[in-house]
Each structure stands twice: as structure tokens, then as C-alpha cells.
Design a protein around this motif. Sequence first.
Motif, short mmCIF file in Angstrom:
data_model
loop_
_atom_site.label_atom_id
_atom_site.label_comp_id
_atom_site.label_asym_id
_atom_site.label_seq_id
_atom_site.Cartn_x
_atom_site.Cartn_y
_atom_site.Cartn_z
N SER A 7 -1.64 -4.67 2.63
CA SER A 7 -1.77 -3.58 3.47
C SER A 7 -0.82 -3.56 4.45
CB SER A 7 -3.33 -3.81 4.15
OG SER A 7 -3.19 -5.19 4.60
N ASN A 57 -0.46 5.46 -8.69
CA ASN A 57 0.45 6.00 -7.50
C ASN A 57 -0.40 5.70 -6.27
OD1 ASN A 57 2.66 6.32 -9.27
ND2 ASN A 57 1.68 8.48 -9.44
N SER A 58 0.09 5.69 -5.03
CA SER A 58 -0.62 5.74 -4.05
C SER A 58 -1.62 4.69 -3.83
CB SER A 58 -1.27 7.06 -3.66
OG SER A 58 -0.36 7.97 -3.47
N LEU A 59 -1.29 3.49 -4.37
CA LEU A 59 -1.84 2.07 -4.32
C LEU A 59 -2.67 1.90 -3.08
CD1 LEU A 59 0.02 0.46 -7.20
CD2 LEU A 59 -2.55 0.88 -7.23
N LYS A 60 -3.75 1.24 -3.01
CA LYS A 60 -4.75 1.05 -1.78
C LYS A 60 -4.96 -0.57 -2.12
CE LYS A 60 -6.74 5.46 -1.44
NZ LYS A 60 -8.03 6.32 -1.54
N ASP A 103 -7.58 -1.29 -4.62
CA ASP A 103 -7.23 -1.27 -5.89
C ASP A 103 -6.86 -2.75 -6.23
OD1 ASP A 103 -5.47 1.82 -5.42
OD2 ASP A 103 -7.51 1.61 -6.09
N ALA A 156 0.93 -1.18 -0.10
CA ALA A 156 0.04 0.00 0.17
C ALA A 156 0.76 1.19 -0.04
CB ALA A 156 -0.80 0.12 1.25
N GLY A 157 0.45 2.19 -0.82
CA GLY A 157 1.35 3.57 -0.93
C GLY A 157 2.31 3.42 -1.99
N GLY A 158 2.47 2.24 -2.48
CA GLY A 158 3.52 2.01 -3.58
C GLY A 158 2.83 2.44 -5.14
N SER A 159 3.62 2.17 -6.02
CA SER A 159 3.45 2.36 -7.45
C SER A 159 3.40 1.21 -8.49
CB SER A 159 4.18 3.84 -8.22
OG SER A 159 3.81 4.68 -7.06
N ARG A 185 -4.93 9.73 -8.34
CA ARG A 185 -3.94 8.85 -8.11
C ARG A 185 -3.49 8.03 -9.30
NH1 ARG A 185 -5.28 4.30 -5.29
NH2 ARG A 185 -7.56 4.56 -5.82
#
Length: 121
Positions: A121, A83-86, A89, A14-17, A66
Motif C-alpha cells: 500500500s 491491473n489496478s492491484l489492491k 489482492d 497498489a495500482g500496479g499491474s 481489473r
Amino acid sequence: QVQLVESGGGLVQAGGSLRLSCAVSGSIFSINDMGWYRQAPGKQRELVATITSGGSTNYADSVKGRFTISRDNAKNTVYLQMNSLKPEDTAVYYCNANLRVRRLSGSYDYWGQGTQVTVSS
């Protein structure tokens, strides 16, 4: 014969791209809109982003700010920078192209085979 070949999926925190690519090949006369869709387990396929041949874009509300869709018309390729993957997604991402095949009339939708994106996560 038209092929849409996707690449770039994978596992990310999470938060990665990630950056997805989709190359269209075959006996193509012209490509109209291109886009990315996704389908999570147990859910219907949903639109992520689309881009016209002129570069106008449209995004699902859940990814606005994002994700960025772009295309290289010379290479018949569409990209999705994520970007800013959750974790939400997480899905199989499918490339779509509305195009006209040489020697045939009319434009039709074609789909890639899908690429898995998993966000932990």
C-alpha cells in the motif's frame, strides 16, 4: 505425468499491474476449463477467474473490470492480466486445469504449485 508451471508473481505497489502465466505440459489429450484461484493467509482458496476451451470467461466480483483471463490453446497456456492491484489482492495464486490425459478415461483437475503476489500500500 502432467505439470502446471506458473510464473509472473512478485511484489508490486497498489495500482500496479502483473501478468501471471501457467503452462501445462505432459501427456495431454485435451484441456477443458482453465482458471486461476487464490489463497490469502488465514483464508480459504477462492476462485479468481475461469475460461472455457471456447473462450468464455467468468470472474469473481472482486476482480471484475481489473483482471483479464486469457488462454493460448496452441501453447496450453493460461494467463491472468492483473491491473489496478489492491493490497487485498495479496495471496498465493494457483493455476487450475481440467484436462484429460492420454490413454486414460475421464477428465480431472490439476493444480500448479502457486505463485506469490504481494501488493504493497
